[in-house]
Design an enzyme around this catalytic site. Structure first.
Site, PDB file in Angstrom:
ATOM      1  N   HIS A 195       0.373  -7.322  -5.811  1.00  0.00           N
ATOM      2  CA  HIS A 195       1.067  -6.507  -4.813  1.00  0.00           C
ATOM      3  C   HIS A 195       1.474  -7.400  -3.653  1.00  0.00           C
ATOM      4  CE1 HIS A 195       2.213  -2.705  -2.938  1.00  0.00           C
ATOM      5  NE2 HIS A 195       1.834  -3.267  -1.812  1.00  0.00           N
ATOM      6  N   LEU A 230      -0.657   4.634  -7.692  1.00  0.00           N
ATOM      7  CA  LEU A 230       0.149   3.459  -7.379  1.00  0.00           C
ATOM      8  C   LEU A 230      -0.523   2.571  -6.332  1.00  0.00           C
ATOM      9  CD1 LEU A 230       2.805   1.951  -7.851  1.00  0.00           C
ATOM     10  CD2 LEU A 230       3.813   3.328  -6.004  1.00  0.00           C
ATOM     11  N   ASP A 231      -0.730   1.312  -6.713  1.00  0.00           N
ATOM     12  CA  ASP A 231      -1.291   0.298  -5.812  1.00  0.00           C
ATOM     13  C   ASP A 231      -2.656   0.682  -5.258  1.00  0.00           C
ATOM     14  OD1 ASP A 231       1.002  -1.267  -6.159  1.00  0.00           O
ATOM     15  OD2 ASP A 231       2.035  -0.256  -4.516  1.00  0.00           O
ATOM     16  N   GLU A 232      -3.404   1.484  -5.995  1.00  0.00           N
ATOM     17  CA  GLU A 232      -4.736   1.899  -5.562  1.00  0.00           C
ATOM     18  C   GLU A 232      -5.819   1.430  -6.532  1.00  0.00           C
ATOM     19  OE1 GLU A 232      -5.535   3.326  -2.791  1.00  0.00           O
ATOM     20  OE2 GLU A 232      -3.558   3.824  -2.025  1.00  0.00           O
TER      21      GLU A 232
END
Length: 288
Positions: A195, A230-232
């Site tokens: 990320h 998402l992105d977690e």
């Protein structure tokens, strides 16, 4: 090391209790097996125990099978999730990429010089741009365009490829597509994403520009396992770089590229060396 022996990695996760280290080391010592390195950690919050041990044992596959069968009794006693793998086996890695090429180039370079002991049977992209550089490395390049209407079919082709090529790990090297919930589930704990931000801040488009507009004093990048949130996903590795008011958003982007390369390569290396063990929504990473 004796040429008749090989290195193996034992990883363990189980409820924390007294006697685990003694049981494991005693089991190996009782079979005249040399322990090359070992690290362990007990999480007081989750009450779970984690262990990574590298040992030298017979290279005979039959001896390894017998060793696993014997160790299973200890695994059952302590309710372990455990595995023993050949440390020399090169994991098979599928790389997904879009148009940004810095992470791909970095991974290919480390692969070429042997710094990342992996096999790369294929690279998949939703754009044709990077075909030449990938094929220069002798790696097949698969251009699989994707639209909203074709997303399910495109992901089905990728999943088929993963199964057919016996892929151990998928790396999203700035692959600018959100994986479906179904694909995230199918690839749980075997897909790493980089990320381009120091999570959890500045998600979405142009994070470095968002950071610049807010006057941040550090920027960074995060490598994590992919989940449907998402992105977690569980974080593997992060790094930061200090910045100040004299630098432009473009300076941030340039610095960010370097950080992303380092963080992603570290995360991949930790994974292939079996240094990461799941701990709920977090990870235990035995870095050394």
């Amino acid at each position: 090391m004796d040429p008749q022996k090989k290195s193996y990695v034992l990883t363990i996760s189980c409820p924390d209790t007294i006697g685990i280290v003694s049981a494991v080391s005693g089991f190996l010592a009782g079979r005249n097996i040399f322990i090359a390195e070992s690290a362990h950690y007990g999480d007081a919050e989750t009450n779970r125990f984690f262990m990574r041990t590298v040992f030298h044992s017979s290279a005979d596959p039959k001896a390894l099978a017998e060793l696993k069968e014997a160790f299973a009794r200890i695994g059952e006693k302590f309710a372990m999730r455990w595995d023993i793998v050949d440390a020399a086996r090169k994991p098979r890695v599928l790389i997904l990429v879009s148009k940004f090429d810095h992470c791909l180039n970095d991974l290919l370079y480390r692969y070429r010089i042997g710094a990342l002991p992996i096999e790369i049977p294929a690279v998949v992209s939703n754009h044709p741009d990077l075909q030449r550089v990938v094929e220069w490395h002798g790696i097949p390049y698969h251009h699989l365009p994707v639209t909203k209407e074709t997303k399910a079919a495109q992901e089905a082709k990728i999943l088929e490829m993963i199964e057919r090529l016996n892929i151990d790990l998928v790396v999203l090297a700035r692959y600018m597509q959100v994986l479906s919930a179904e694909m995230c589930k199918a690839l749980a704990w075997k897909t790493i994403n980089i990320h381009h931000s120091f999570l959890p801040s500045f998600k979405g488009a142009k994070p470095y520009h968002q950071a610049h507009a807010r006057g941040v004093k550090i920027i960074g990048a995060t490598a994590h396992y992919v989940t449907s949130d998402l992105d977690e996903g569980p974080i593997i590795e992060q790094a930061v770089e200090r910045v100040d008011h004299t630098q432009t958003a473009e300076d941030f982007v340039a610095m960010g590229r370097d950080i992303e390369n380092v963080v992603l390569s570290r995360a991949v290396k930790f994974h292939i060396e079996r240094r990461i063990i799941a701990n709920g929504s977090k990870t235990v990473v035995f870095r050394h």
